[in-house]
Write a protein that holds these residues in place. Structure first.
Motif, PDB file in Angstrom:
ATOM      1  N   TYR A   1       0.900  -1.354  -0.062  1.00 29.36           N
ATOM      2  CA  TYR A   1      -0.081  -0.029  -0.025  1.00 29.36           C
ATOM      3  C   TYR A   1       1.024   1.317  -0.006  1.00 29.36           C
ATOM      4  O   TYR A   1       0.682   1.976  -0.857  1.00 29.36           O
ATOM      5  N   GLU A   2       1.906   1.408   0.909  1.00 35.75           N
ATOM      6  CA  GLU A   2       2.639   2.401   0.863  1.00 35.75           C
ATOM      7  C   GLU A   2       3.455   2.594  -0.404  1.00 35.75           C
ATOM      8  O   GLU A   2       3.688   3.692  -0.932  1.00 35.75           O
TER       9      GLU A   2
ATOM     10  N   ILE B   1       0.877   4.104  -2.892  1.00 39.84           N
ATOM     11  CA  ILE B   1       0.568   5.556  -2.598  1.00 39.84           C
ATOM     12  C   ILE B   1       1.958   6.528  -3.108  1.00 39.84           C
ATOM     13  O   ILE B   1       1.764   7.629  -3.867  1.00 39.84           O
TER      14      ILE B   1
ATOM     15  N   LEU C   1       1.808   6.751  -6.910  1.00 41.04           N
ATOM     16  CA  LEU C   1       0.426   7.417  -7.224  1.00 41.04           C
ATOM     17  C   LEU C   1       1.083   8.875  -7.134  1.00 41.04           C
ATOM     18  O   LEU C   1       0.803   9.911  -7.830  1.00 41.04           O
ATOM     19  N   LEU C   2       1.348   9.432  -6.097  1.00 42.02           N
ATOM     20  CA  LEU C   2       1.966  10.639  -5.785  1.00 42.02           C
ATOM     21  C   LEU C   2       2.890  11.151  -6.768  1.00 42.02           C
ATOM     22  O   LEU C   2       3.047  12.459  -7.334  1.00 42.02           O
TER      23      LEU C   2
ATOM     24  N   GLU D   1      -5.636  10.026  -7.322  1.00 41.33           N
ATOM     25  CA  GLU D   1      -4.131  10.839  -6.896  1.00 41.33           C
ATOM     26  C   GLU D   1      -4.551  12.174  -5.973  1.00 41.33           C
ATOM     27  O   GLU D   1      -4.007  12.411  -5.117  1.00 41.33           O
TER      28      GLU D   1
ATOM     29  N   ALA E   1      -5.237  10.941  -2.676  1.00 42.84           N
ATOM     30  CA  ALA E   1      -3.828  10.507  -2.071  1.00 42.84           C
ATOM     31  C   ALA E   1      -2.992  11.568  -1.666  1.00 42.84           C
ATOM     32  O   ALA E   1      -2.571  11.720  -0.409  1.00 42.84           O
ATOM     33  N   GLU E   2      -3.265  12.797  -2.479  1.00 45.32           N
ATOM     34  CA  GLU E   2      -2.712  14.026  -1.901  1.00 45.32           C
ATOM     35  C   GLU E   2      -3.356  14.782  -0.394  1.00 45.32           C
ATOM     36  O   GLU E   2      -2.647  15.274   0.007  1.00 45.32           O
TER      37      GLU E   2
ATOM     38  N   ARG F   1      -2.330  10.137   3.321  1.00 45.70           N
ATOM     39  CA  ARG F   1      -1.756   8.846   2.691  1.00 45.70           C
ATOM     40  C   ARG F   1      -2.654   7.813   3.094  1.00 45.70           C
ATOM     41  O   ARG F   1      -2.889   6.894   2.601  1.00 45.70           O
TER      42      ARG F   1
ATOM     43  N   THR G   1      -6.218   8.286   3.284  1.00 49.50           N
ATOM     44  CA  THR G   1      -7.441   8.587   2.710  1.00 49.50           C
ATOM     45  C   THR G   1      -8.045   7.471   1.930  1.00 49.50           C
ATOM     46  O   THR G   1      -9.251   7.078   1.830  1.00 49.50           O
ATOM     47  N   LEU G   2      -7.181   6.794   1.004  1.00 45.99           N
ATOM     48  CA  LEU G   2      -7.886   5.887   0.127  1.00 45.99           C
ATOM     49  C   LEU G   2      -8.068   4.559   0.782  1.00 45.99           C
ATOM     50  O   LEU G   2      -9.134   3.831   0.557  1.00 45.99           O
TER      51      LEU G   2
END
Ligand SMILES: Cc1cc2nc3c(=O)[nH]c(=O)nc-3n(C[C@H](O)[C@H](O)[C@H](O)COP(=O)(O)OP(=O)(O)OC[C@H]3O[C@@H](n4cnc5c(N)ncnc54)[C@H](O)[C@@H]3O)c2cc1C
Length: 455
Positions: free
Chosen positions: A207-208, A211, A214-215, A238, A241-242, A245, A247-248
């Motif tokens: 997951y990390e 993210i 994505l960023l 995205e 995600a901004e 971290r 939120t998704l």
């Protein structure tokens, strides 16, 4: 002059121009109502018919291995004006069909204006017509007045002004040794409903890393004039995600109510869900994953999702200004508005996407309107053809609740019997689709032509 009543077409873009050509060639007088140059859009630059607003490509011209190439073939067989002018003004582009855009639209415009049965009337149509036979083909940038009139007729919920497209993957490219089928909390009346979603589990490290990717990914910006801000429920992933971290993990990737069927003792840290996108079950969308990432970045980032390492994408995500109907609920299989059957819709406003697909829907709507004006009926082409696959998708095959614009692709076609699935069988499968489609299209077209000449 013909005694047949006139066909009115609103919008002289890809779809409206093709519909007019088909109708006029069958002996039906046509009036094209085009608002440009009096009223412009942010993307169109000229007053010509069939203006290409962005790329100058009709995409692949391979009619044996590619669904859009097959659609080219079907339109050529049907005497399509858009394909004829594309071929006459083609530029070298490898396997793609790229055209000189100015000559292309000038050619379409000249040909239609010179046709004795076609009249072009300049001006915006801002209300839904009460009488007569009409095709509305006003495209993704339908004028505000007409958009509002359509929304009043159909209900605001049934007309979208932006698309919010989550990527769509082919079912046969998913790794089902990792993915499992289950609806959250096993909700549903039937076994099918309880297994309606496909789930891709992520541990914390995955997951990390996701993210971070994505960023860091390249994003596209809204076109000038296209901006309206994001709206609720359609935030790009995205952007979520901004905002944080986690939120998704509390939104579309929440891991709750799910048990990994392959590893029941392992609790996923986050879960990406896929939902069936067509009745055939050949396509799945990634739930809540609308995005403004560039296409290259999307494939790179989404293939990090466990189970999607080898995913093939039927379409990638996006968000654009795009007026389109919820066609599966609003249109019948003859492309007529159920509540006002004297009005047909064609082109991108019906929920297809792209120059070629829009022109194809114009070709079909034009022929269906002609049949009706001549007291005949033209059924849609079989779903095994490219044209048929598209029209079946938008008028019923697609999930109405999550309906978003669609390019033509082999995932919309009924599967072939006895042809190997997966990546290895792809060439045979595509060839199987195109061979079958050509036979069926030729049969349908012969029947359509036999009934389509005005008395
Ligand atoms: C910014 C942008 C970029 C795009 N890039 C691509 C691309 O690269 N490749 C691709 O394949 N597709 C692209 N598309 C999609 C493409 O524009 C459409 O698929 C295609 O043009 C749709 O054909 P259409 O006939 O449905 O609509 P259009 O070709 O847009 O034609 C609609 C016509 O209706 C007219 N009109 C609108 N409202 C009214 C009214 N009320 N009264 C009278 N006339 C009206 C418009 O002036 C226009 O001429 C893009 C779309 C946009 C908005």
């Amino acid at each position: 002059m013909s005694d047949t009543p006139e066909l009115h077409i609103v919008g002289g873009g890809m779809a409206g121009s093709e519909a007019a050509w088909q109708a006029a060639n069958a002996g039906v007088p046509v009036v094209i109502h085009e608002m440009r140059p009096q009223v412009g859009t942010f993307a169109h630059k000229t007053g010509d018919l069939a203006e290409m607003v962005c790329s100058n490509s009709f995409r692949s011209d391979d009619d044996e291995q590619n669904a859009v190439g097959l659609l080219h073939w079907e339109m050529r067989q049907a005497g399509g004006l858009i394909m004829e002018m594309a071929d006459r003004n083609a530029l070298p582009a490898g396997g793609a069909l790229a055209v000189d855009r100015d000559r292309f639209s000038a050619g379409v415009t000249e040909r239609l204006r010179a046709h004795p049965l076609v009249r072009v009337e300049a001006g915006e149509i801002a209300a839904l017509p009460e009488d007569g036979t009409w095709i509305i083909a006003t495209g993704p940038l339908t004028s505000q007045g007409l958009g509002q009139a359509i929304a009043r007729e159909t209900g605001a919920e049934a007309l979208a002004f932006f698309d919010a497209i989550a990527p769509i993957v082919y079912a046969d490219s998913l790794d089902m040794d990792v993915i499992w089928a289950q609806s959250r909390y096993d909700k549903g009346e039937t076994e099918e409903e309880r297994r309606a979603y496909l789930n891709c589990p992520m541990d914390k490290a995955q997951y990390e890393a996701f993210i971070d990717a994505l960023l860091a990914a390249d994003k596209t910006e809204f076109h000038e004039g296209e901006t309206a801000g994001y709206f609720d429920g359609c935030l790009p992933i995205e952007v979520m995600a901004e905002r944080g971290r986690e939120t998704l993990r509390h939104g579309p990737m929440k891991p709750v109510g799910l048990t990994n069927a392959h590893k029941p003792d392992e609790k996923a840290y986050a879960v990406v869900q896929l939902r069936r996108d067509n009745a055939l079950g050949t396509l799945f969308n990634i739930v809540g994953f609308q995005t403004k990432m560039k296409y290259g970045a999307q494939t790179e980032v989404f293939r990090r999702i466990p189970g999607l390492e080898n995913a093939r994408f039927a379409r990638l995500g996006g968000i654009h200004r795009n007026t389109f109907l919820n066609s599966p609920t609003l249109l019948d299989d003859r492309m007529r508005l159920r509540s006002r059957p004297n009005i047909r819709f064609a082109g991108q406003i019906t929920g297809v996407e792209g120059y070629v697909e829009s022109a194809a829907m114009g070709l079909l709507a034009g022929r269906m309107a002609v049949a009706e004006l001549l007291g005949r009926d033209l059924p849609p082409p079989p779903p095994e053809t490219a044209m048929g696959a598209l029209v079946h998708h938008i008028t019923g095959g697609a999930e109405a609740k999550t309906f978003q614009p669609m390019n033509v692709n082999f995932g919309l076609f009924p599967p072939l019997d006895g042809v190997r699935g997966g990546r290895k069988g792809r060439k045979d499968r595509y060839r199987g689709h195109t061979d079958r489609a050509k036979t069926l299209w030729s049969e349908w077209l012969a029947q359509a032509n036999a009934g389509l000449t005005a008395a």
